[in-house]
Every structure is written in structure tokens, then in C-alpha cells.
Design an enzyme around this catalytic site. Structure first.
Site, PDB file in Angstrom:
ATOM      1  CB  ILE A 136      -0.934   0.018   1.244  1.00  0.00           C
ATOM      2  CG1 ILE A 136      -1.836  -1.212   1.269  1.00  0.00           C
ATOM      3  CG2 ILE A 136      -1.708   1.333   1.341  1.00  0.00           C
ATOM      4  CD1 ILE A 136      -3.125  -1.128   0.533  1.00  0.00           C
ATOM      5  CD  GLU A 137       2.655   3.862   3.715  1.00  0.00           C
ATOM      6  OE1 GLU A 137       2.770   4.754   2.869  1.00  0.00           O
ATOM      7  OE2 GLU A 137       2.120   4.062   4.818  1.00  0.00           O
TER       8      GLU A 137
END
Ligand code: CA
Length: 343
Positions: free
Chosen positions: A145-146
Site C-alpha cells: 500500500i505504501e
């Protein structure tokens, strides 16, 4: 001076080419000159005040133990980045709905890539689990996600970004403290200034730590003496695990899941109502969210009013929120983790 002369020439070129009235020509000439002087003055003044400001930062950094050599390298080509201010000010034209956000973050590709990374780094992830008590799928999901598993880390020079935001008035105190910490990270030799990249807001490396998170949570997993969250996968992933572990992660409890509400369930959905799972189950809620430990405390989350989706979440969900205070983010991390874990 070359720049000034070019600017003067450019301003002169802007005037009309032919004048029948000589007085008008002189007036335009004077106007051009005045404009030249004012633009020059404004640029010079803003540069001077930035340099003045930087002197104060240097003093503070010196007191914090940053050497002249490190500051020399870090500030050599330092200039505020206008684009960073633009991004800091810009309001998204429309806010994504929860479903749109989730569809962007948890795709067939992010799930497939996550499973690949899980397999590729299985030994490392198992070692991290033994050491920090955080299951591999959550670490891999956060990584995905990051930064899409380290692929999109921002590419902005962190020192320049932090100096820009610290010099700008909006949140200067916060970013000035982050800038001093970033200089300390350079001083300790974890990374070279040229490789210290991050997002436009100063979040660094594969798991997007702000310098303050780096100072508190980054670890040297491969034992080479450097905490390298930029190019070293063991350091980056163990640092993420250490963050969650220190924030209160409980292994083998999960994070929660979606629930279906019974017909006529009229309780106001509020995160203030916390009950053990068995009580939620007794009230007629069903679905993945009620399948955990019956004594695990849980509360309901409705990420937005459009999708109508409701989740029952556990204490580990609060730990993910410490990383990023957003229900969209926390549910996306949990959902991606669950999908990655099904190998
Ligand atoms: Ca290391």
C-alpha cells in the site's frame, strides 16, 4: 548576474515594437525598468530571507550534533521546491469514495505481486515474525500500500522537501523538527544525501517513514551497522514490523473483517460501542468480522456512507491507524493482507 541581464532583456522584449509617440516609448522604457527592479528585489529578498532562515537551522542542527561536513553536503544545492508547496496546498478535486480507494489499492495485480513478494522473502518474513510477532501478510500489505512493494517511493530529495515545508509557514515547527532529524540520520551514516529520497511530504524509503518514525522504529535487520529503509529489504520490512509491534500489535488476533447486519439492526454505528465478539454475534451480526476470538473486543466501522459496507474491527486495527489515521487506509491494509495470506 547573467540571470538578471537575461531577465532585463526579456522584459525589454515584452514592450510594443513600434511607437508613434516618443513620450509613450519613454514611459514604457521606465515601466520596464521599474518592473525589472521590483521583480529582482522580490527574488533577491526571498532568497536572502531563505538563507537567513537556513543559518538558524544550521545553528540548531549543530547543537543537535550534526557536523559541518554533513550540512555542507546536505545544503550544497538546497533550494525550496515550489511544486512541494503546490502539492501541500492542493485540495483533491473530489474525495474518493471508500470503494474507489479500495479498488485502487487492492487489485488483482497488488494481490498477485504481494503473494510473489511473500514467497520471495518467506525466510526473512518468518524470521521477522519470530522476532517482532507481526505476521508476514501485514508487513507485505503495508509495503504494497505504501510504495507498491518498493517501486514508488516518491523520488523527492528529502532534505529539500523538509526544508521547503519547514520554511513555509503552514506547519513549519513540525517540519523543522523533522529536518533536524533527517540531518541526524545523515550524520549517523545510514544513507547518503543523494539516495535519501521520499514523498513530497518527506516520508522516506520503502515503507515511507517520516524521520521521527525512523529514529524511533527503524532497525538494522541485516546487521551491517546501517538502518537502510531505502534500499535494504530486510531493514525496511523489519522496521515496519518493529513499528507495529511497539505500537501494540497482538499476533494471531487478526484485524477484523466485513459484517452483515441483521434486519432491523438500528443501533447507531459508533466506534464508541466496544463489545466482545461473542456479544456482537449474539446480536445477529454475521460474516468474517465475527469469526475471531469470542472474547476479542471489537467495534463497528462504516468507512463511508456511500458504499454501505460495515466492518467489525479489533485492537490491531487501532495499531494500523497509528501508522496512518485513516479508516480507508487501515481497511485496505487488512483486506490486502487477508488476500495475500491465501496462497
Ligand atoms: Ca542494515
Amino acid at each position: 548576474m547573467g540571470g538578471w541581464t537575461a531577465l532585463f532583456r526579456m522584459l525589454r522584449r515584452c514592450r510594443p515594437r513600434r511607437f508613434t509617440d516618443r513620450r509613450l516609448a519613454i514611459f514604457v522604457e521606465i515601466l520596464t525598468f521599474v518592473l525589472f527592479i521590483s521583480v529582482g528585489f522580490a527574488l533577491g529578498a526571498s532568497d536572502r530571507s531563505f538563507q537567513e532562515w537556513l543559518k538558524g537551522v544550521r545553528r540548531e542542527a549543530r547543537e543537535a550534533g550534526v557536523s559541518e561536513a554533513v550540512m555542507g553536503r546536505a545544503f550544497r544545492d538546497l533550494k525550496p521546491i515550489p511544486r512541494v508547496i503546490e502539492l501541500d496546498r492542493s485540495q483533491p478535486e473530489f474525495k474518493l469514495t471508500f470503494q474507489q480507494y479500495l479498488d485502487r489499492m487492492v487489485t488483482r495485480k497488488t494481490v498477485w505481486d504481494g503473494r510473489q513478494r511473500y514467497r520471495e522473502h518467506k525466510d526473512l518474513l518468518n524470521e521477522i515474525f519470530r522476532q517482532y510477532g507481526v505476521e508476514p501478510q501485514y508487513i507485505v500489505a503495508l509495503w504494497g500500500i505504501e510504495t507498491r512493494y518498493g517501486k514508488i517511493t516518491g523520488g523527492y530529495p528529502v532534505i529539500d522537501v523538509l526544508a521547503t515545508l519547514a520554511y513555509d509557514g503552514r506547519r513549519s515547527k513540525f517540519f523543522r523538527a523533522e529536518l533536524i532529524r533527517a540531518l541526524k540520520i545523515l550524520e549517523e551514516g545510514h544513507i547518503d544525501v543523494a539516495d535519501m529520497d521520499g514523498s513530497w511530504a518527506g516520508a522516506m524509503g520503502q515503507v515511507q517513514f517520516m524521520p521521527s518514525s525512523f529514529v524511533t522504529y527503524a532497525v538494522d535487520q541485516d546487521g551491517d551497522g546501517r538502518r537502510d529503509i531505502w534500499d535494504n529489504v530486510p531493514d525496511a520490512l523489519a522496521s515496519a514490523a518493529n513499528y507495529l509491534s511497539k505500537s501494540g500489535w497482538k499476533p494471531e488476533q487478526g484485524w477484523g473483517g466485513e459484517v452483515a447486519l441483521p434486519v432491523g439492526f438500528d443501533a447507531e454505528i459508533s466506534d464508541k460501542i466496544v463489545k466482545p465478539l461473542k456479544e456482537w454475534r449474539a446480536m445477529g451480526l454475521s460474516g468474517k468480522g465475527v469469526e475471531g476470538d469470542p472474547d476479542c473486543l471489537a467495534h463497528l466501522v462504516k468507512p463511508d456512507h456511500n458504499s454501505g459496507r460495515v466492518f467489525l474491527v479489533y485492537p490491531n486495527y487501532q495499531v494500523i491507524l497509528k501508522w496512518n489515521r485513516s479508516n480507508y487506509f487501515a481497511i485496505a491494509v487488512g483486506t490486502l493482507a487477508d488476500r495475500i495470506a491465501v496462497q
